[in-house]
Design a protein around this motif. Sequence first.
Motif, PDB file in Angstrom:
ATOM      1  N   TRP A   1       0.917  -1.139   0.206  1.00  0.00           N
ATOM      2  CA  TRP A   1       0.092   0.008  -0.093  1.00  0.00           C
ATOM      3  C   TRP A   1       0.720   1.199   0.093  1.00  0.00           C
ATOM      4  CZ3 TRP A   1      -2.667  -3.104   4.322  1.00  0.00           C
ATOM      5  CH2 TRP A   1      -3.321  -3.794   3.946  1.00  0.00           C
TER       6      TRP A   1
ATOM      7  N   GLN B   1       1.252   4.297   1.510  1.00  0.00           N
ATOM      8  CA  GLN B   1       1.815   4.870   2.693  1.00  0.00           C
ATOM      9  C   GLN B   1       3.037   3.947   3.322  1.00  0.00           C
ATOM     10  OE1 GLN B   1      -1.085   3.546   2.680  1.00  0.00           O
ATOM     11  NE2 GLN B   1      -1.917   2.453   4.735  1.00  0.00           N
ATOM     12  N   THR B   2       3.290   2.613   2.563  1.00  0.00           N
ATOM     13  CA  THR B   2       4.438   1.866   2.950  1.00  0.00           C
ATOM     14  C   THR B   2       5.569   2.080   2.116  1.00  0.00           C
ATOM     15  OG1 THR B   2       3.927  -0.204   1.984  1.00  0.00           O
ATOM     16  CG2 THR B   2       2.907  -0.050   4.096  1.00  0.00           C
TER      17      THR B   2
ATOM     18  N   THR C   1       3.446   8.967  -0.156  1.00  0.00           N
ATOM     19  CA  THR C   1       2.052   9.790  -0.028  1.00  0.00           C
ATOM     20  C   THR C   1       2.358  11.069   0.432  1.00  0.00           C
ATOM     21  OG1 THR C   1       1.931   8.718   2.186  1.00  0.00           O
ATOM     22  CG2 THR C   1       0.739   7.510   0.345  1.00  0.00           C
ATOM     23  N   THR C   2       3.394  11.616   0.519  1.00  0.00           N
ATOM     24  CA  THR C   2       3.670  13.008   0.863  1.00  0.00           C
ATOM     25  C   THR C   2       4.675  13.380  -0.147  1.00  0.00           C
ATOM     26  OG1 THR C   2       5.016  12.515   2.763  1.00  0.00           O
ATOM     27  CG2 THR C   2       2.939  12.872   3.406  1.00  0.00           C
TER      28      THR C   2
ATOM     29  N   HIS D   1      -4.542  10.903  -4.714  1.00  0.00           N
ATOM     30  CA  HIS D   1      -3.330  10.327  -4.517  1.00  0.00           C
ATOM     31  C   HIS D   1      -3.365   8.634  -5.411  1.00  0.00           C
ATOM     32  CE1 HIS D   1      -1.297  12.698  -1.842  1.00  0.00           C
ATOM     33  NE2 HIS D   1      -2.412  12.809  -0.770  1.00  0.00           N
TER      34      HIS D   1
END
Length: 336
Positions: free
Chosen positions: A75, A77-78, A101-102, A170
């Motif tokens: 995913w 965020q990992t 994710t950022t 995103h």
Amino acid sequence: MSLNIGVIGTGAIGQDHTRRINQVLAGARVVAVNDVNRANAEKCVADYAPGATIFDDPNALIADAGIDAVLVCSWGQTHEEYVLATIAAGKPCFCEKPLATTAEGARRIVDAEVAAGKRLVQVGFMRRYDPGYRALKRAVDSQTGAPLMVHAAHRNPRVGNAYVTPMAIHDTLIHEIDVLRWLLDDDYVSAQVLFPRKSPHAHEALRDPQVVILQTAKGVVIDVEIFVNSRYGYDIQCEVVGEEGIARLPEPMGIQTRLNATLGQPILMDWKDRFIDSYDYELTDFIRAASAGTAAGPTAWDGYVAAVTSDACVAAQEAEGTTIAIDLPARPAMYG
Ligand code: NAD
Ligand code: NAI
Ligand code: ISE
């Protein structure tokens, strides 16, 4: 010599990439996998990678001397943690979108790769490899004159309840963010988001559809409709209006029928089928470059620019109707 690949994240796309590496493409084997959900790893090994080792610890997979290159398919965020660890191990890394994710996370990856002194990261922006987009780019570059406007749409038939409003940016728009920047050879300067009347099929935590308006440094105005409850199909549209004419992304191949007094053409329902050749091409490119100890294709910088643009689009969602500026720092020399 065959490239030994370890895959982290063996869900939908991790399994599909394992299948194509082991059953379709030449030059590499998936020899190890890891997934927080061990059942997914076991299914992946049973279906597509018999004999592959299942690692319980992703960092042990990355560090293992028998692994030459890593695919990060877990995913979003990992991603940052695993890409940074793979760069630290000095190994090539294919990372599914988003790179992070950022924007700050993507920047840390850019900085780590620059410090490593060579390209090690390819981001999974597969549309750049799609024969349709490549033909569209040739027409835009040589036939239709300088681009003035782009009208695009990204429609999914349905999404699950875990898919919430910012994911339209995103997770979904990110493909247009990357491919349109590549198509136009341009960068974004601002973003605005408008929300039409909500579809009754959208759940409580999702505003759907949305219209994202991007402006570029060269003055092109882009509107992208994101509609993830279209019901009728998975439909990707792109029309570039130029000074001399218009160029459109071709429809995917489908058998035209004349039946029951109707002229018909099927519409795909699953994203996996729409860009299926592009996934083969992007991983062919990865295997070729990784076998030489480096990376090709969409760069960590492309992933960073997409993350900066995504953050601006999410801010534009939150400030509905307001135009949010997009500022990019200078591009490191490594990225041309
Ligand atoms: P998925 O939920 O089917 O699979 C994700 C897998 O990762 C699951 O098996 C999960 O258990 C595992 N996982 C989650 N956290 C983990 C961790 N910390 N360590 C190891 N494994 C972990 O999701 P998916 O649809 O396969 O999407 C995975 C990624 O691929 C996402 O980044 C998504 O944006 C991207 N994706 C890209 C495309 C494309 O067209 N390029 C299409 C779909 C998905
Ligand atoms: P290329 O054509 O030189 O190489 C791409 C490789 O993939 C070749 O091996 C080719 O055979 C294969 N391939 C890709 N798409 C194909 C298709 N539709 N049909 C058949 N084979 C296909 O292209 P290049 O210049 O390496 O670029 C690949 C992609 O990566 C492009 O989208 C390019 O814009 C991007 N790229 C971006 C960079 C950047 O800094 N943004 C840097 C390098 C590449
Ligand atoms: C998914 O993760 C993808 O990458 C698909 O290409 C996209 O159409 C979908 O909206 C995303 O959720």
